[in-house]
Design a protein around this motif. Structure first.
Motif, short mmCIF file in Angstrom:
data_model
loop_
_atom_site.label_atom_id
_atom_site.label_comp_id
_atom_site.label_asym_id
_atom_site.label_seq_id
_atom_site.Cartn_x
_atom_site.Cartn_y
_atom_site.Cartn_z
N PRO A 182 0.83 -1.20 0.00
CA PRO A 182 0.00 0.00 0.00
C PRO A 182 0.87 1.26 0.00
O PRO A 182 1.92 1.28 0.64
N SER A 235 -1.83 -0.82 -8.43
CA SER A 235 -3.22 -0.63 -8.84
C SER A 235 -3.48 0.80 -9.31
O SER A 235 -4.55 1.11 -9.80
N LEU A 236 -2.48 1.69 -9.16
CA LEU A 236 -2.66 3.08 -9.57
C LEU A 236 -2.30 3.27 -11.04
O LEU A 236 -1.54 2.49 -11.60
N LYS A 244 -4.62 3.23 0.99
CA LYS A 244 -4.49 1.79 1.26
C LYS A 244 -4.26 0.98 -0.03
O LYS A 244 -4.04 -0.22 0.02
N ASP A 245 -4.35 1.66 -1.18
CA ASP A 245 -4.21 0.94 -2.45
C ASP A 245 -2.75 0.55 -2.68
O ASP A 245 -1.83 1.25 -2.28
N LYS A 246 -2.59 -0.60 -3.34
CA LYS A 246 -1.24 -1.00 -3.72
C LYS A 246 -0.76 -0.11 -4.86
O LYS A 246 -1.57 0.32 -5.69
N ARG A 259 -6.87 7.03 -1.41
CA ARG A 259 -6.35 5.77 -1.98
C ARG A 259 -5.13 5.29 -1.22
O ARG A 259 -4.37 4.45 -1.72
#
Lengths: 293, 408
Positions: A87, A129-130, A124-126, A122
């Motif tokens: 993340p 994934s962006l 917590k997003d890996k 965002r």
């Protein structure tokens, strides 16, 4: 101020960086320009202590640079990347802590930066994934996480869309406004022209030109364009003036001294009238081609 | 758009700098552990292994308990014989054995009960004595204990008929068997414990090792290692990485060992434990030394590669060593085992097996441990240098020889 003093790096038989010297003053935005293999990345890696130095040295604030100094630098490597599967918030905190921030300080700082880049929701997003643009934003956030004393950025603008370029430029300007020296490399000469206080042009491991964009443009011979009412073929007869090209009423001239403009004007008026006499400033690209040839 | 805030109040002081330089490995260790604990594959393999260990112990116990429970059909008088056999088995210390009788109306009813498999055997009168009826194979438990019971009951009857008593007849027939130097643990148990720990070591050093190598490649491939290298020394990075994974591996091993012990206790095998607890402690100590040494070499295997595809090639030597340590550790015996138990890395499995089996005197594991530590120190020193040299070489896959020669 960061000073690079006769830096040398060899890879086997090849000397990739050959006694390069330049300085990045406080609050100065310096563009590092040069073709592939010119030695930009190698120089930056030596400044950051990632690659060992074979000769010369790097000075920070007037004394040899130390590991502790470098820990206070923000760095963006060439083929950038963070941990793809972690993340983004977590890795910003991690890098902040490695650069000496406390856990809570790093968290606060990461939060502020992500919000600034509109990535607050965002966190917590890996990373993977962006979108690429957003990954770049996280990358610049990583470079400035510990409020660096100096920024060294390898191709920070590559692959950015125009809006992201402006965003990145704003971030860099905020740092120079506070007196932080910024060194970045780029292939995009228009960008370097627009942003930089100083340019350092490398070719085959050597500094071939250095100065402000305006200074670099004037390095070459100054040329003038003359447009006359009639045919301009007569310019060929003028002493001390080199004629580059004549096409009907238009001539491109290279003068040996500035006062020659008066002589040309007088002669042109005598021969039937002048439409235009202008200095032709070469583009940065022209100069670049000239000096790296 | 807001601006990047400056933090004049909490900007780094030089004191902070020194302390963070010293403790950077801790931050790396923390990250390694937290990333691993969030890794679903790691959690699943741990839980599955745990389930297998508990299941295996429980299964063995249930099977052992079931194997001793026998039902014998009789047509009436045989019941007393079965009861006597049960009592004798208990007196003989065979707690797992339990013999029950089922009384049926006739000999033919007994036969058909055996035929249908409802009972394990049938005991019917035959002439002066008895006859056992089985279905398709002879049962050792039944033949042993019913045999003793029949013998005793018949001798009792015959003794009375001859005007004497059974104790008088049996006088002087007992043969005690004393051991001068009794072995605490049975060879079978020692072997089993050795196999189990050997396998756990093999599995952990391979799985954690691959994970370490992959995390090194991830950092190298994504060039994040350049950011890390500009902030902390590569040695701190290596220490944090190896330590984080070693702590997890040892924690995992302790959990596995504890689960096995609890399962053994819960199933009433406490007597077996007393003999192996010392050996298990040695296993954990050797495991830790062996694991950390190998972990550093795994980090080199990762640093030599430039892409994860290269790992296959760069990790082959270390995989071969680990497999050899495992196979040799559990299979050799005699002099070869003694030699291996002093050979660093190989001693990880071979020496604790000797301790559990009771063939090593008290000083032997200590000497072997000192040898393992010395060799481990040497290997780690070389691995550290190779790791730092090769981590920044991103052009191509390096060989171990390149990494030994290349200048930083």
């Amino acid at each position: 101020m960061l000073e690079v003093d006769h830096l040398v790096r060899r890879f086997g038989e090849i000397t990739a960086v050959d006694a390069i010297s330049f300085a990045v003053g406080d609050g100065q935005m310096t563009g590092f320009v040069g073709g592939n293999g010119a030695g930009k990345t190698t120089t930056m890696r030596m400044i950051m202590g990632v690659l060992s130095i074979h000769g010369g040295g790097v000075q920070w604030r007037g004394r040899p640079i130390t590991a502790a100094d470098r820990r206070g630098f923000g760095y963006m490597p060439e083929e950038r990347g963070l941990y793809p599967k972690q993340p983004i918030m977590d890795q910003l905190i991690y890098l902040g802590r490695l650069q000496g921030l406390s856990a809570s300080g790093a968290r606060q700082r990461a939060k502020t930066l992500l919000e600034r880049f509109n990535l607050g929701d965002r966190h917590k997003d890996k990373l993977e994934s962006l979108s690429l643009g957003n990954q770049q934003r996280v990358q610049i956030a990583a470079a400035v996480i510990s409020d660096p004393q100096m920024l060294v950025l390898d191709e920070p603008f590559s692959g950015l869309d125009p809006a992201a370029v402006d965003e990145m430029a704003d971030v860099l300007r905020e740092f120079t406004d506070r007196g932080v020296p910024v060194l970045f490399s780029s292939h995009q000469l228009d960008l370097v022209d627009r942003l930089c206080d100083q340019l350092v042009v490398l070719s085959a491991g050597r500094v071939v030109a250095r100065g402000t964009a305006a200074e670099l443009r004037r390095r070459g011979p100054v040329r003038h364009r003359l447009i006359t009412a009639g045919d301009a073929g007569w310019v060929r007869g003028l002493p001390g003036i080199e004629v580059i090209d004549v096409d009907g009423g238009t001539a491109l001239l290279e003068l040996s001294e500035p006062a020659d403009t008066d002589r040309i004007l007088t002669e042109a008026l005598r021969r039937g009238g002048v439409r235009e006499l202008t200095e032709v400033v070469p583009t940065l690209a022209d100069t670049y081609r000239e000096v790296t040839r | 758009m807001s601006t990047v805030q400056t933090r004049p109040a909490q900007s780094r002081s030089s004191a902070d700098d020194t302390s963070s330089a010293h403790h950077a490995w801790r931050t790396v260790t923390e990250r390694e552990i937290s990333v691993k604990l969030k890794d679903r594959t790691f959690l699943i393999t741990t839980v599955v292994t745990l389930a297998i260990i508990i299941g295996a112990v429980a299964f063995q116990t249930v099977m052992a308990a079931h194997a001793g429970k026998k039902t014998v059909a009789t047509s009436g008088p045989g019941t007393q014989i079965v009861r006597l056999a049960d009592t004798l088995a208990h007196q003989g210390g065979r707690d797992g054995v339990s013999l029950k009788s089922r009384v049926l109306s006739s000999t033919s009813a007994v036969r058909s009960a055996v035929q249908s498999g409802k009972v394990d055997a049938g005991l019917v009168p035959a002439g002066d004595g008895w006859r056992l009826i089985g279905k398709d194979s002879k049962d050792d438990v039944i033949s042993t204990w019913l045999g003793v019971a029949v013998q005793q009951a018949t001798m009792q009857k015959n003794a009375v008929a001859a005007g004497t008593s059974l104790p008088a007849l049996q006088k002087g027939t007992a043969l005690p068997y004393d051991l001068i130097d009794p072995r605490a643990t049975s060879t079978g148990l020692a072997k089993g414990v050795g196999y189990a720990f050997g396998f756990l070591f093999y599995l952990a050093s391979l799985l954690f090792g691959l994970a370490i190598a992959n995390s090194v490649i991830e950092e190298k491939q994504n060039r994040i290692v350049e950011i890390l290298a500009s902030a902390i020394s590569l040695r701190q990075l290596l220490i944090g990485k190896v330590l984080g994974n070693s702590l997890l591996a040892i924690a995992q091993l302790v959990i596995f060992a504890a689960a096995a012990l609890i399962a053994l206790l819960a199933t009433g095998n406490s007597s077996a434990l007393a003999g192996i607890s010392g050996g298990i402690s040695w296993f954990i100590v050797f495991y830790l030394v062996g694991f950390i040494t190998l972990a550093c070499v795994w980090a080199v295997a990762g640093a030599l590669a430039t892409r994860s595809e290269d790992l296959q090639a760069t990790s082959t030597p270390i995989s071969v060593v680990i497999i050899a340590v495992f196979i040799a550790g559990i299979s050799v015996s005699g002099t070869a085992q003694v030699v291996l138990s002093y050979l660093p890395l190989f001693s990880t499995i071979a020496m604790p097996i000797r301790v559990v089996a009771g063939t090593a005197t008290w000083w032997e594991p200590l000497v072997s441990l000192v040898l393992a530590l010395a060799a481990g120190y040497g290997i780690i020193r070389v691995a550290d240098a190779m790791y730092r040299r090769s981590l920044m070489q991103t052009g191509r896959k390096l060989s171990y020889r390149d990494a030994l020669r290349t200048a930083e």
